[in-house]
Design an enzyme around this catalytic site. Structure first.
Site, PDB file in Angstrom:
ATOM      1  CB  CYS A 209     -10.005  -6.662   9.848  1.00 35.82           C
ATOM      2  SG  CYS A 209     -10.616  -5.132   8.908  1.00 35.82           S
TER       3      CYS A 209
ATOM      4  NE  ARG B  94     -10.936   4.833   8.306  1.00 33.25           N
ATOM      5  CZ  ARG B  94     -11.371   4.455   6.992  1.00 33.25           C
ATOM      6  NH1 ARG B  94     -12.742   4.446   6.575  1.00 33.25           N
ATOM      7  NH2 ARG B  94     -10.521   3.787   6.240  1.00 33.25           N
ATOM      8  N   GLY B  95      -8.160   8.210   8.733  1.00 32.31           N
ATOM      9  CA  GLY B  95      -7.116   8.562   7.958  1.00 32.31           C
ATOM     10  C   GLY B  95      -5.848   8.139   8.444  1.00 32.31           C
TER      11      GLY B  95
ATOM     12  CB  SER C 113      -0.538   4.234   4.238  1.00 30.97           C
ATOM     13  OG  SER C 113       0.154   3.116   4.969  1.00 30.97           O
TER      14      SER C 113
ATOM     15  CE  LYS D 179      -3.981  -3.045  13.865  1.00 29.83           C
ATOM     16  NZ  LYS D 179      -4.561  -2.260  15.085  1.00 29.83           N
ATOM     17  CG  ASP D 180      -4.637  -3.908   8.292  1.00 28.92           C
ATOM     18  OD1 ASP D 180      -5.569  -3.509   9.335  1.00 28.92           O
ATOM     19  OD2 ASP D 180      -3.650  -2.899   8.097  1.00 28.92           O
TER      20      ASP D 180
ATOM     21  CB  THR E 166      -4.937  12.454   9.028  1.00 29.81           C
ATOM     22  OG1 THR E 166      -4.249  12.283   7.655  1.00 29.81           O
ATOM     23  CG2 THR E 166      -6.321  13.222   8.593  1.00 29.81           C
ATOM     24  NE  ARG E 167      -6.721   6.888  12.103  1.00 27.93           N
ATOM     25  CZ  ARG E 167      -7.161   5.583  12.243  1.00 27.93           C
ATOM     26  NH1 ARG E 167      -7.413   5.304  13.510  1.00 27.93           N
ATOM     27  NH2 ARG E 167      -7.772   5.019  11.425  1.00 27.93           N
TER      28      ARG E 167
ATOM     29  CB  THR F 199     -10.825   4.398  18.611  1.00 26.16           C
ATOM     30  OG1 THR F 199     -10.430   3.237  18.098  1.00 26.16           O
ATOM     31  CG2 THR F 199     -12.062   4.106  19.494  1.00 26.16           C
TER      32      THR F 199
ATOM     33  NE  ARG G 149      -3.143   0.116   3.155  1.00 27.23           N
ATOM     34  CZ  ARG G 149      -3.451   0.586   4.187  1.00 27.23           C
ATOM     35  NH1 ARG G 149      -3.213  -0.429   5.089  1.00 27.23           N
ATOM     36  NH2 ARG G 149      -3.937   1.724   4.731  1.00 27.23           N
TER      37      ARG G 149
ATOM     38  CB  SER H 132     -10.376  -0.155  16.829  1.00 29.47           C
ATOM     39  OG  SER H 132     -10.468  -1.210  17.692  1.00 29.47           O
ATOM     40  CG  LEU H 133     -16.571  -2.281  15.841  1.00 31.68           C
ATOM     41  CD1 LEU H 133     -17.494  -3.213  15.245  1.00 31.68           C
ATOM     42  CD2 LEU H 133     -17.486  -1.024  16.418  1.00 31.68           C
ATOM     43  NE  ARG H 134      -8.320  -4.497  18.647  1.00 27.24           N
ATOM     44  CZ  ARG H 134      -7.160  -3.813  19.348  1.00 27.24           C
ATOM     45  NH1 ARG H 134      -7.239  -4.055  20.730  1.00 27.24           N
ATOM     46  NH2 ARG H 134      -6.705  -2.638  18.745  1.00 27.24           N
ATOM     47  NE  ARG H 135      -6.571   0.331  19.132  1.00 27.16           N
ATOM     48  CZ  ARG H 135      -5.879   0.403  17.948  1.00 27.16           C
ATOM     49  NH1 ARG H 135      -6.453   1.258  17.160  1.00 27.16           N
ATOM     50  NH2 ARG H 135      -4.521  -0.283  17.635  1.00 27.16           N
TER      51      ARG H 135
HETATM   52  C1  DPM Z   1      -7.382  -3.091  12.183  1.00 28.96           C
HETATM   53  C2  DPM Z   1      -7.815  -2.298  13.164  1.00 28.96           C
HETATM   54  C3  DPM Z   1      -7.269  -1.237  12.900  1.00 28.96           C
HETATM   55  C4  DPM Z   1      -6.438  -1.095  11.840  1.00 28.96           C
HETATM   56  C5  DPM Z   1      -8.964  -2.747  14.234  1.00 28.96           C
HETATM   57  C6  DPM Z   1      -8.272  -3.038  15.540  1.00 28.96           C
HETATM   58  C7  DPM Z   1      -7.395  -0.005  13.873  1.00 28.96           C
HETATM   59  C8  DPM Z   1      -8.521   1.095  13.337  1.00 28.96           C
HETATM   60  C9  DPM Z   1      -8.656   2.281  13.957  1.00 28.96           C
HETATM   61  C10 DPM Z   1      -7.633  -4.507  11.724  1.00 28.96           C
HETATM   62  N1  DPM Z   1      -6.490  -2.469  11.233  1.00 28.96           N
HETATM   63  O1  DPM Z   1      -7.441  -2.790  15.855  1.00 28.96           O
HETATM   64  O2  DPM Z   1      -9.363  -3.227  16.482  1.00 28.96           O
HETATM   65  O3  DPM Z   1      -8.028   2.283  15.384  1.00 28.96           O
HETATM   66  O4  DPM Z   1      -9.424   3.312  13.561  1.00 28.96           O
HETATM   67  C11 DPM Z   1      -3.896  -0.636  11.487  1.00 28.96           C
HETATM   68  C12 DPM Z   1      -3.058  -0.082  12.349  1.00 28.96           C
HETATM   69  C13 DPM Z   1      -1.828  -0.752  12.216  1.00 28.96           C
HETATM   70  C14 DPM Z   1      -1.987  -1.663  11.160  1.00 28.96           C
HETATM   71  C15 DPM Z   1      -3.070   1.295  13.109  1.00 28.96           C
HETATM   72  C16 DPM Z   1      -3.552   1.235  14.484  1.00 28.96           C
HETATM   73  C17 DPM Z   1      -0.299  -0.511  12.743  1.00 28.96           C
HETATM   74  C18 DPM Z   1      -0.106  -1.400  13.923  1.00 28.96           C
HETATM   75  C19 DPM Z   1       0.325  -2.869  13.426  1.00 28.96           C
HETATM   76  C20 DPM Z   1      -5.402  -0.107  11.228  1.00 28.96           C
HETATM   77  N2  DPM Z   1      -3.373  -1.581  10.907  1.00 28.96           N
HETATM   78  O5  DPM Z   1      -4.001   0.129  14.974  1.00 28.96           O
HETATM   79  O6  DPM Z   1      -3.396   2.296  15.337  1.00 28.96           O
HETATM   80  O7  DPM Z   1       1.230  -3.275  12.605  1.00 28.96           O
HETATM   81  O8  DPM Z   1      -0.270  -3.849  14.361  1.00 28.96           O
END
Ligand code: DPM
Length: 318
Positions: A248, A155-156, A16, A86-87, A160-161, A133, A14, A135-138
Site C-alpha cells: 500500500c 500522519r493522523g 477511526s 485500498k488498505d 488531525t490532518r 502527504t 478499526r 502517500s508516495l503515490r501522491r
Molecule cells: C493508502 C494510502 C493512504 C491511505 C496511500 C495512497 C493515504 C496516506 C496519506 C494505501 N491508505 O493513497 O497512495 O495520504 O498519507 C486511507 C484514506 C482512505 C482510505 C485516506 C486518504 C479514505 C479513502 C478511501 C489512507 N485509506 O487517502 O486520504 O476509502 O479510498
C-alpha cells in the site's frame, strides 16, 4: 424440535472515525437486506493506528491496517471485517477472502488549501509551498507535475490532518475525496485532481469486506452489498498491483473506466523524486478483469516499471 436462533453476526472494524462511519453504513445496509438478523460492531486498533510518528513508507506496509482484524476472523472473534479497499493487501492470508466490494465513491484525490491560499489551485501555489502527504503515490506524481512545491509527511486521522493544515504547518494537503465526503467534510475540498495529474490508489473509494473463505453463510449475506461494476474495476486494479508486488506504500496509481463489457485500466509507476514515470493502458473484456491487470503489469514492467519499484523496495529495507 425448536430451530436454533440464527447466529448474531459480528462485524470487525478499526476505531477511526472514517472506519466507523464505513462500518456502520455496512451494518445498516445489511440490516435493511436482512431485517431478521442481528449485526453487531466490534472495534479493534491496528498497528497502523498505534504507530503515528513514523513515516508510513518506513513501517512496512503489508496489512498495516488489517492484520489485527484478520487475526480476529481466524480466531473466530469476528465474522467479517470492513476495510477501505485500498488498505487491504492484494494477497490475503490463507483462509481469508474478499467477500464483497461495495459501490465506489469518487476515487479521485482532493486538494485542501490553507485559508490564506483561498482561490488558488495547487499549480498556482508559490515556490516552496509545503504540501502535506504521506502517500508516495501522491508525492511522486505531484513532484513530477509541480517541481516547485515542497513535500512534507503528515500522519493522523482526517481531523488531525486538517487541524495541522489550519495551524499553518502546511500550505495544502492532499486527501481522498471519498474520505472527506464520508465524513461530511466535502466543503473543505478546493480542487479535485484530474487523472492526468494524479491517478488514484488501487481500490480507492470502495470498501472491501474480508471474511473466511469457508463461511458460506457470511459470503451469501455479503453478496447483497456487492456492486458489480465497482468490483470488476477493483479486481483489475488489484491484479495489476499484485502482479507488480506493490504494497500500500508504493508510487503506483490507476484509473479504470467500464463501458458495457469494455474495461480500460490505466496505470502509472513513478520514482519517488518524480523524475522517472512509466505509464500504460490496457482495454479488455470485463468478464476477466484479472487478465487486464496482469497484462498492464507485464507491459509496464517491460517499460521499466519494475526497476523503479525495485529501487524503492531496496531503499525501504535500508
Ligand atoms: C493508502 C494510502 C493512504 C491511505 C496511500 C495512497 C493515504 C496516506 C496519506 C494505501 N491508505 O493513497 O497512495 O495520504 O498519507 C486511507 C484514506 C482512505 C482510505 C485516506 C486518504 C479514505 C479513502 C478511501 C489512507 N485509506 O487517502 O486520504 O476509502 O479510498
Amino acid at each position: 424440535m425448536v430451530a436454533s436462533p440464527p447466529r448474531t453476526i459480528r462485524i470487525g472494524s478499526r476505531k477511526s472515525q472514517l472506519a466507523l462511519v464505513q462500518t456502520y453504513w455496512v451494518q445498516e445496509q445489511l440490516q435493511k437486506h436482512f431485517p431478521d438478523r442481528r449485526f453487531e460492531v466490534h472495534t479493534m486498533s491496528t498497528h497502523g493506528d498505534k504507530v503515528l510518528d513514523v513515516a508510513l513508507a518506513k513501517i512496512g506496509d503489508k496489512g498495516l491496517f488489517t492484520k489485527e482484524l484478520e487475526l480476529g476472523m481466524l480466531n473466530g472473534d469476528i465474522d467479517f471485517a470492513v476495510h477501505s479497499l485500498k488498505d487491504l493487501p492484494t494477497r490475503l492470508p490463507d483462509g481469508l477472502t474478499l467477500g464483497c466490494v461495495t459501490e465506489r465513491e469518487d476515487p479521485a484525490d482532493a486538494v485542501v488549501l490553507h485559508s490564506k491560499h483561498q482561490g488558488q489551485q495547487i499549480e498556482t501555489l508559490p515556490e516552496g509551498a509545503i504540501i502535506g502527504t504521506s502517500s508516495l503515490r501522491r508525492l511522486a506524481q505531484l513532484r513530477h507535475h509541480y517541481p516547485h512545491l515542497t513535500f512534507k509527511d503528515i500522519r493522523g486521522n482526517l481531523n488531525t490532518r486538517l487541524q495541522k493544515l489550519d495551524d499553518g504547518e502546511y500550505d495544502a494537503i492532499v486527501l481522498a475525496v471519498a474520505g472527506l465526503r464520508r465524513l461530511d467534510m466535502a466543503d473543505r475540498i478546493h480542487q479535485i485532481l484530474e487523472p492526468e495529474v494524479s491517478l488514484h490508489a488501487v481500490g480507492q473509494g470502495a470498501l472491501g469486506i474480508e471474511c473466511l473463505g469457508s463461511d458460506t453463510e457470511i459470503l451469501s449475506l455479503l453478496k447483497a452489498l456487492e456492486h458489480e461494476a465497482t468490483a470488476k474495476r477493483c479486481y483489475a486494479e488489484r491484479a495489476f498491483l499484485r502482479e507488480l508486488e506493490g504494497g500500500c506504500q508504493v508510487p503506483i496509481g490507476v484509473n479504470t473506466v467500464l463501458e458495457g463489457d469494455s474495461l480500460t485500466l490505466k496505470g502509472i509507476v513513478a520514482s519517488v523524486d518524480g523524475q522517472t514515470v512509466v505509464k500504460g493502458s490496457v482495454t479488455g473484456s470485463a468478464t476477466d478483469p484479472d487478465a487486464i491487470g496482469l497484462d498492464l503489469a507485464q507491459q509496464m514492467r517491460q517499460q521499466g516499471a519494475q526497476d523503479i519499484l525495485n529501487q524503492i523496495f531496496a531503499e525501504q529495507r535500508s
